[in-house]
Design a protein around this motif. Structure first.
Motif: not given
Length: 440
Positions: A84, A93, A131, A163
């Motif tokens: 990530h 992202i 993700v 997140r």
């Protein structure tokens, strides 16, 4: 920081600049490729320069996370924070989020290729799911939130500082989204949320949640699709009124799945996206995107399994000949390849329709829905077949963890079940496309 990684298959002078507009300029220039790169199993003809560049750059990042890394995470259940962080560092992202917020401004077509590539690297569904929600759950926010909300809610997600998880599914309603029971009651400058959500991925590591909740009680509804609202909320696990419980599961154990209990959990009123009662229509925008993304993830794990199976079939010698010479091994693998290729065409066709729907009035939302659901179904079935055949081609060793195909098989069940079952897709196509009586 956008898309800085380069592929080992690119020439030494090729690079990806930090600004999306510059990146697109680079894509228009002739590019040279090293002939030393082995031809992949998946045929790449017909993809756009953007999709090819996404595949190459993400492959470079994923090369730092081999199968052994994912096998260890599958055993320990530890979240893949490193992947990530690597993806966030290079701007991935925010691949399908607006440039003015720090995103790449690309489409679901490119995002599908990104998750496909992550999965195919050996990361499987688990790697892609690290993700996944941050890509699709943010689509409704980017489209329907106010400019001030977007500026507040999305940049830190793009940078990887936050997140997000997506809270829709409930244990008592399952696929009956319009029957959701979780409520959000207005209380001055706040909403109080009460209810229960289940199968919420990455909730253990999420700081935010995109939540669908009922703002009109079930007994008072006049039109089911107009009684739900969408929220982008702080997901503070230390605050009163929030209880989080992890679910033990069969595969993809590196990504936590959870049951969540809300009991008058307070969120600011400005967490509401759009107007009250618009939530279901808004969230559909993300649901079609998710079907494309999950189809890409399924393709990735299917191709990964097929690659391992064909390598093993070439090398494993029994009765004086490689087992891949035997049609009982060769033909099922060849059929699995063709099924994956067909599903690949359906997947990227659906993603293209999704992206062009807002620009081309001839592409209806109905056409997008049919294409996205069909792609998800076909890719999930093709992936499962490829993974099953990969295990069988390995014989007894297919059952051993060291060859990884048993992990692929376990994870390949996810796209067949979520976010909507194959039976519900068949119901949808039967009724909406073929005009048959509703069967459920």
């Amino acid at each position: 920081m956008l898309l800085k990684s380069i592929s080992p298959c690119l020439s030494a002078s090729s690079h990806l600049p930090a600004v999306a507009s510059q990146w697109r300029t680079v894509l228009q220039r002739p590019r040279s490729f090293s002939v030393s790169c082995r031809r992949p199993i998946m045929e790449m003809s017909g993809f756009t320069p953007e999709q090819v560049m996404v595949r190459e750059a993400v492959s470079k990042i994923c090369s730092n996370f081999p199968d052994e890394y994912w096998a260890e995470r599958d055993e320990s259940g530890e979240y893949p924070h490193e992947l990530h962080a690597s993806l966030a560092k290079d701007g991935w992202i925010g691949i399908a989020l607006p440039e003015e917020l720090g995103g790449a401004g690309l489409g679901i077509s490119e995002a599908t290729m990104m998750l496909h590539t992550i999965s195919e690297s050996g990361a499987g569904i688990a790697g892609a799911q690290s993700v996944h929600a941050n890509v699709y759950a943010t689509q409704p926010v980017a489209k329907f939130a106010s400019p001030a909300q977007r500026q507040k809610m999305l940049p830190k997600l793009i940078k990887g500082e936050w997140r997000a998880c997506f809270g829709i599914t409930e244990p008592s309603t399952g696929l009956e989204t319009l029957k959701l029971r979780t409520t959000a009651k207005r209380d001055g400058d706040f909403y109080k949320i009460s209810g229960q959500k289940i199968w919420i991925s990455s909730a253990q590591v999420a700081q935010k949640m995109v939540l669908l909740a009922r703002t009109t009680p079930l007994k008072e509804i006049t039109r089911p699709s107009k009684e739900l609202s969408l929220f982008f909320i702080d997901f503070d696990k230390t605050a009163p009124g929030l209880d989080l419980r992890r679910i033990k599961k069969m595969g993809g154990r590196a990504i936590d799945a959870n049951e969540i209990f809300f009991d008058n959990y307070r969120v600011p009123a400005d967490s509401l996206i759009g107007a009250e009662g618009q939530g279901f229509e808004i969230v559909l925008h993300g649901m079609n995107a998710e079907r494309c993304l999950l189809a890409g993830e399924a393709l990735g794990i299917g191709y990964a399994a097929l690659k391992r199976a064909t390598e093993y079939a070439r090398e494993r010698v029994v009765f004086g000949r490689p087992i891949g010479q035997n049609q009982a091994i060769q033909h099922p693998l060849a059929a699995a390849y063709m099924n994956l290729e067909a599903a690949k065409l359906a997947t990227y066709h659906a993603a293209r329709l999704y992206d062009e729907n807002s620009k081309d009035s001839s592409i209806t939302q109905y056409a997008v829905g049919v294409a996205c659901n069909s792609a998800k179904y076909l890719a999930a079935e093709a992936a499962f077949t490829a993974c099953e055949q990969a295990v069988l081609a390995h014989g007894g060793m297919g059952y051993a963890q060291e060859y990884h195909v048993e992990r692929y098989l376990r994870e390949s069940l996810v796209p067949r079940i979520a976010p909507v079952s194959k039976e519900m897709i068949l119901n949808f196509v039967g009724e909406k496309v073929l005009g048959l009586p509703r069967s459920y």
